[in-house]
Design a protein around this motif. Structure first.
Motif, PDB file in Angstrom:
ATOM      1  N   ALA A 211       5.926  -1.384  12.798  1.00 54.90           N
ATOM      2  CA  ALA A 211       5.995  -1.952  11.451  1.00 54.90           C
ATOM      3  C   ALA A 211       4.581  -2.110  10.918  1.00 54.90           C
ATOM      4  O   ALA A 211       3.740  -2.751  11.558  1.00 54.90           O
ATOM      5  N   ILE A 212       4.327  -1.529   9.752  1.00 53.34           N
ATOM      6  CA  ILE A 212       3.025  -1.660   9.112  1.00 53.34           C
ATOM      7  C   ILE A 212       3.180  -1.298   7.644  1.00 53.34           C
ATOM      8  O   ILE A 212       4.062  -0.498   7.277  1.00 53.34           O
ATOM      9  N   ASN A 213       2.356  -1.906   6.802  1.00 53.26           N
ATOM     10  CA  ASN A 213       2.372  -1.610   5.376  1.00 53.26           C
ATOM     11  C   ASN A 213       1.460  -0.412   5.117  1.00 53.26           C
ATOM     12  O   ASN A 213       0.237  -0.557   5.018  1.00 53.26           O
ATOM     13  N   THR A 214       2.028   0.765   5.012  1.00 59.57           N
ATOM     14  CA  THR A 214       1.218   1.980   4.906  1.00 59.57           C
ATOM     15  C   THR A 214       0.493   2.100   3.569  1.00 59.57           C
ATOM     16  O   THR A 214      -0.395   2.937   3.430  1.00 59.57           O
ATOM     17  N   SER A 215       0.842   1.267   2.598  1.00 56.34           N
ATOM     18  CA  SER A 215       0.120   1.320   1.328  1.00 56.34           C
ATOM     19  C   SER A 215      -1.336   0.882   1.490  1.00 56.34           C
ATOM     20  O   SER A 215      -2.167   1.127   0.616  1.00 56.34           O
ATOM     21  N   ASN A 216      -1.640   0.227   2.618  1.00 56.52           N
ATOM     22  CA  ASN A 216      -3.013  -0.206   2.885  1.00 56.52           C
ATOM     23  C   ASN A 216      -3.777   0.782   3.758  1.00 56.52           C
ATOM     24  O   ASN A 216      -4.890   0.472   4.212  1.00 56.52           O
ATOM     25  N   SER A 217      -3.222   1.959   4.009  1.00 56.37           N
ATOM     26  CA  SER A 217      -3.818   2.873   4.984  1.00 56.37           C
ATOM     27  C   SER A 217      -5.252   3.254   4.655  1.00 56.37           C
ATOM     28  O   SER A 217      -6.051   3.516   5.556  1.00 56.37           O
ATOM     29  N   ARG A 218      -5.596   3.289   3.374  1.00 56.57           N
ATOM     30  CA  ARG A 218      -6.957   3.677   3.006  1.00 56.57           C
ATOM     31  C   ARG A 218      -7.987   2.637   3.444  1.00 56.57           C
ATOM     32  O   ARG A 218      -9.189   2.931   3.481  1.00 56.57           O
TER      33      ARG A 218
END
Length: 359
Positions: A211-218
């Motif tokens: 589980a991770i918020n991929t919108s923060n990947s940058r």
């Protein structure tokens, strides 16, 4: 046959735990039962939803975290304060919703414990009817009996006496550790009692779910990018197996899923705000969830060290948090501590170049 004749209530469970310590006064049991009562009242408000007038923002008020408070945030915070302040077990409290420690009113006796809590985790989900919860932690108060101060609460997670959360979902559950494993209790709405339904919860050491918020990947650090890339590469990647990704935006719900079937949760430190080491609060979220995970055989880490070893520096300190199946958490820690050679800058005279050293 009585409805509870073959079931253990939370009260019975706590009495059995107390019998292991003959010199115990019973104050601890009373405190946990008061916390459970606060959770019952919040569960009732959540269940009524729009019918109870608890949706929406609380008149535009903003908490110490800089977040707009929901009506139910304020109601939940008040429930914790007013249900627990009178019992004589607490020296003080600290809440995610309050800037300063809460002093026990002078008309009530003071006790030997501190209560730390996030009254309503995931409150952004309330208006869309997604599961939310409450998180709490119990610490020992310093001796002296005077007013509590911020420094009294700055104890590492390893010093917690108890921790738990309530999940307000299709059923209301209270998940608790008192330092001897993790137990789950389901609220029986007919009896108004929490009943032991999930004894000895255990997190599997391996998983195929993250589980991770991929919108923060940058903004992620390289070790997190590496880990997620390997998971999403599936069977043909270096892990040799497929992973599923989940994201609820309610850490209580994420933690509960992991306790039920395994997985790993990541809200890591990132570069979005250089002044913050992470998004989640150390005292109100990371420490209690970390204690639960460790007691269930899992692990919790900043990515670089166990959460339980972190010395808090302020009441509302934020931190990166990774928890869940032990082998996955340890892998992520290893990636942080042992940088990959193939992501390092390639030197001018690389070993595969013209000036390769003789073997």
């Amino acid at each position: 046959m009585a409805a509870t004749s073959q079931r253990t209530t939370l009260t019975q469970f706590l009495i059995e735990e107390r019998r292991r310590y003959p010199s115990a006064s019973g104050d601890f049991n009373s405190l946990i039962l008061n916390v459970a009562l606060a959770c019952k009242s919040i569960a009732r408000a959540v269940a009524h939803g729009a019918l109870g007038g608890v949706l929406g923002n609380a008149g535009g008020s903003v908490n110490v975290q800089g977040e707009v408070q929901k009506t139910l945030d304020v109601m939940s915070n008040d429930a914790f304060l007013h249900v627990t302040e009178w019992g004589g077990q607490l020296a003080g409290m600290a809440s995610e919703e309050m800037e300063l420690p809460y002093q026990i009113p002078p008309q009530f006796p003071k006790g030997k414990y501190l209560l730390v809590f996030d009254p309503l985790d995931g409150s952004s989900n309330i208006d869309v009817n997604v599961s939310v919860g409450s998180i709490f932690s119990v610490l020992r108060a310093p001796e002296g009996g005077g007013e509590v101060c911020e420094a009294d609460f700055l104890q590492p997670g390893a010093q917690q006496v108890a921790a738990g959360y309530a999940l307000y979902g299709p059923s209301t559950m209270l998940v608790l550790t008192v330092g001897s494993g993790v137990s789950g209790f389901t609220l029986d709405p007919d009896l108004g009692e929490f009943i032991l339904t999930h004894p000895a919860l255990s997190v599997p050491p391996d998983t195929q779910e993250f589980a991770i918020n991929t919108s923060n990947s940058r903004f992620w650090e390289e070790p997190i990018k590496r880990y997620v890339d390997e998971c999403t590469a599936g069977r043909t990647g270096p892990r040799g197996k497929d992973f599923n990704m989940r994201w609820i935006a309610s850490m209580v719900a994420e933690a509960h899923r992991i306790l039920m079937r395994g997985g790993v949760f990541m809200y890591p430190r990132d570069s979005r705000d250089p002044l913050r080491a992470g998004r989640l609060r150390l005292l109100y979220e990371a420490n209690p969830i970390g204690f639960l995970m460790e007691q269930a055989g899992g692990a919790a880490s900043t990515g670089r060290q166990p959460i339980s070893a972190v010395q808090p520096s302020s009441l509302h300190q934020r931190i990166g948090l990774i928890f869940g199946s032990r082998n996955e958490v340890e892998r992520i820690e290893r990636y942080h501590n042992e940088p990959r050679e193939d992501i390092m800058p390639i030197p001018l005279f690389h070993e595969r170049g013209l000036f390769r050293a003789p073997v």
